[in-house]
Write a protein that holds these residues in place. Structure first.
Motif, PDB file in Angstrom:
ATOM      1  N   LEU A   1       0.825  -1.204   0.000  1.00 35.87           N
ATOM      2  CA  LEU A   1       0.000   0.000   0.000  1.00 35.87           C
ATOM      3  C   LEU A   1       0.863   1.259   0.000  1.00 35.87           C
ATOM      4  O   LEU A   1       0.544   2.240  -0.690  1.00 35.87           O
ATOM      5  N   HIS A   2       1.953   1.227   0.751  1.00 34.98           N
ATOM      6  CA  HIS A   2       2.843   2.397   0.801  1.00 34.98           C
ATOM      7  C   HIS A   2       3.564   2.618  -0.531  1.00 34.98           C
ATOM      8  O   HIS A   2       3.717   3.767  -0.978  1.00 34.98           O
ATOM      9  N   TRP A   3       4.002   1.553  -1.176  1.00 35.66           N
ATOM     10  CA  TRP A   3       4.681   1.698  -2.466  1.00 35.66           C
ATOM     11  C   TRP A   3       3.730   2.249  -3.525  1.00 35.66           C
ATOM     12  O   TRP A   3       4.121   3.083  -4.352  1.00 35.66           O
ATOM     13  N   LEU A   4       2.499   1.793  -3.512  1.00 37.26           N
ATOM     14  CA  LEU A   4       1.509   2.326  -4.445  1.00 37.26           C
ATOM     15  C   LEU A   4       1.312   3.823  -4.215  1.00 37.26           C
ATOM     16  O   LEU A   4       1.163   4.595  -5.174  1.00 37.26           O
ATOM     17  N   SER A   5       1.327   4.232  -2.958  1.00 36.98           N
ATOM     18  CA  SER A   5       1.138   5.648  -2.636  1.00 36.98           C
ATOM     19  C   SER A   5       2.314   6.495  -3.100  1.00 36.98           C
ATOM     20  O   SER A   5       2.124   7.542  -3.733  1.00 36.98           O
ATOM     21  N   VAL A   6       3.526   6.053  -2.802  1.00 39.11           N
ATOM     22  CA  VAL A   6       4.693   6.857  -3.146  1.00 39.11           C
ATOM     23  C   VAL A   6       4.904   6.947  -4.656  1.00 39.11           C
ATOM     24  O   VAL A   6       5.449   7.928  -5.175  1.00 39.11           O
ATOM     25  N   LEU A   7       4.413   5.948  -5.387  1.00 38.40           N
ATOM     26  CA  LEU A   7       4.536   5.957  -6.845  1.00 38.40           C
ATOM     27  C   LEU A   7       3.478   6.830  -7.518  1.00 38.40           C
ATOM     28  O   LEU A   7       3.537   7.031  -8.724  1.00 38.40           O
ATOM     29  N   GLY A   8       2.531   7.332  -6.731  1.00 35.54           N
ATOM     30  CA  GLY A   8       1.541   8.238  -7.301  1.00 35.54           C
ATOM     31  C   GLY A   8       0.103   7.868  -7.027  1.00 35.54           C
ATOM     32  O   GLY A   8      -0.810   8.583  -7.442  1.00 35.54           O
ATOM     33  N   GLY A   9      -0.123   6.772  -6.303  1.00 32.44           N
ATOM     34  CA  GLY A   9      -1.489   6.341  -6.041  1.00 32.44           C
ATOM     35  C   GLY A   9      -2.094   6.875  -4.758  1.00 32.44           C
ATOM     36  O   GLY A   9      -3.196   6.472  -4.383  1.00 32.44           O
ATOM     37  N   TRP A  10      -1.390   7.810  -4.087  1.00 29.12           N
ATOM     38  CA  TRP A  10      -1.885   8.286  -2.788  1.00 29.12           C
ATOM     39  C   TRP A  10      -3.234   9.005  -2.869  1.00 29.12           C
ATOM     40  O   TRP A  10      -4.002   8.943  -1.892  1.00 29.12           O
ATOM     41  N   PRO A  11      -3.597   9.686  -3.986  1.00 30.49           N
ATOM     42  CA  PRO A  11      -4.950  10.272  -4.012  1.00 30.49           C
ATOM     43  C   PRO A  11      -6.046   9.216  -3.865  1.00 30.49           C
ATOM     44  O   PRO A  11      -7.026   9.418  -3.133  1.00 30.49           O
ATOM     45  N   GLY A  12      -5.879   8.078  -4.537  1.00 28.55           N
ATOM     46  CA  GLY A  12      -6.845   6.992  -4.393  1.00 28.55           C
ATOM     47  C   GLY A  12      -6.840   6.417  -2.991  1.00 28.55           C
ATOM     48  O   GLY A  12      -7.890   6.048  -2.450  1.00 28.55           O
ATOM     49  N   ALA A  13      -5.646   6.336  -2.396  1.00 30.71           N
ATOM     50  CA  ALA A  13      -5.534   5.824  -1.023  1.00 30.71           C
ATOM     51  C   ALA A  13      -6.245   6.756  -0.047  1.00 30.71           C
ATOM     52  O   ALA A  13      -6.931   6.300   0.879  1.00 30.71           O
ATOM     53  N   LEU A  14      -6.093   8.055  -0.257  1.00 32.18           N
ATOM     54  CA  LEU A  14      -6.713   9.038   0.634  1.00 32.18           C
ATOM     55  C   LEU A  14      -8.234   8.916   0.618  1.00 32.18           C
ATOM     56  O   LEU A  14      -8.889   8.941   1.664  1.00 32.18           O
ATOM     57  N   ILE A  15      -8.793   8.756  -0.574  1.00 38.16           N
ATOM     58  CA  ILE A  15     -10.250   8.604  -0.689  1.00 38.16           C
ATOM     59  C   ILE A  15     -10.702   7.307  -0.037  1.00 38.16           C
ATOM     60  O   ILE A  15     -11.681   7.279   0.723  1.00 38.16           O
ATOM     61  N   ALA A  16      -9.988   6.223  -0.327  1.00 36.00           N
ATOM     62  CA  ALA A  16     -10.369   4.911   0.206  1.00 36.00           C
ATOM     63  C   ALA A  16     -10.286   4.882   1.731  1.00 36.00           C
ATOM     64  O   ALA A  16     -11.154   4.310   2.399  1.00 36.00           O
ATOM     65  N   GLN A  17      -9.253   5.476   2.298  1.00 32.64           N
ATOM     66  CA  GLN A  17      -9.093   5.493   3.753  1.00 32.64           C
ATOM     67  C   GLN A  17     -10.295   6.130   4.436  1.00 32.64           C
ATOM     68  O   GLN A  17     -10.802   5.621   5.434  1.00 32.64           O
TER      69      GLN A  17
END
Length: 200
Positions: A137-153
């Motif tokens: 999950l952290h690697w996906l975020s640092v590579l650019g997926g953190w906007p999706g992570a923020l919404i999902a959280q």
């Protein structure tokens, strides 16, 4: 194994109530601190899922309580604006700087993938199945997926209470934003290096 039930009593002032199992008339104590979404007030009739915890007196209480049918709250709107605004800003920067336009599309795709990973991990947590490693999950975020992570959280109320995870998550956001800012504003040497590399 998670159980399903209905909230049959709730004391708003004291922040606790009782959940009745869907499969029987057994009632379980439930405290507001155990609700994953504490932005809304529990009310009688809410359908919930939960785990059981045995107390020192031998009785059971409901923990990790989640609403079964939960609509999107208005609090999620600014989160979506922030997430989508970042992707839009990256897209705009790709038009005004040397930043490749593919980056904005890549971030949008990674955000969608990351959102799905969080959704799957949330479902796995509810059903006590194998979880997605936090490093993924952290690697996906640092590579650019953190906007999706923020919404999902925020939507799933997932990974929002573990302090160590939150610290690393916001660190991945900082690293990603800093890297994109550098490449957009002062990344001339990097792009020249990549051009020389491509010429081989």
């Amino acid at each position: 194994m998670r159980l399903n039930g209905v909230l049959i009593k709730w004391n708003v002032d004291k922040g606790y109530g009782f959940v009745q199992l869907a499969s029987s008339n057994q009632q379980m104590f439930a405290h507001i601190s155990e609700f994953e979404n504490r932005r809304r007030t529990p009310k009688v009739g809410d359908e919930v899922s939960f785990n059981l915890q045995k107390q020192s007196d031998g009785k059971f209480r409901a923990i990790d309580v989640a609403y079964v049918r939960e609509t999107m709250d208005w609090f999620l709107l600014p989160i979506i604006v922030i997430a989508m605004g970042y992707i839009a800003a990256v897209g705009y920067a790709s038009l005004e700087t040397q930043l490749p336009v593919q980056i904005s599309w890549t971030f949008a795709l990674l955000s969608a993938i990351t959102y799905l990973f969080y959704a799957v991990d949330k479902r796995a947590a509810q059903k006590s199945k194998q979880r997605t490693p936090e490093n993924v999950l952290h690697w996906l975020s640092v590579l650019g997926g953190w906007p999706g992570a923020l919404i999902a959280q925020q939507q799933f109320r997932h990974k929002t209470r573990k302090t160590s995870f939150r610290v690393v998550f916001y660190l991945t956001v900082t690293v990603n934003v800093a890297a994109v800012s550098y490449l957009a504003l002062d990344g001339h040497e990097f792009w020249q290096w990549t051009e020389r590399f491509d010429s081989f």
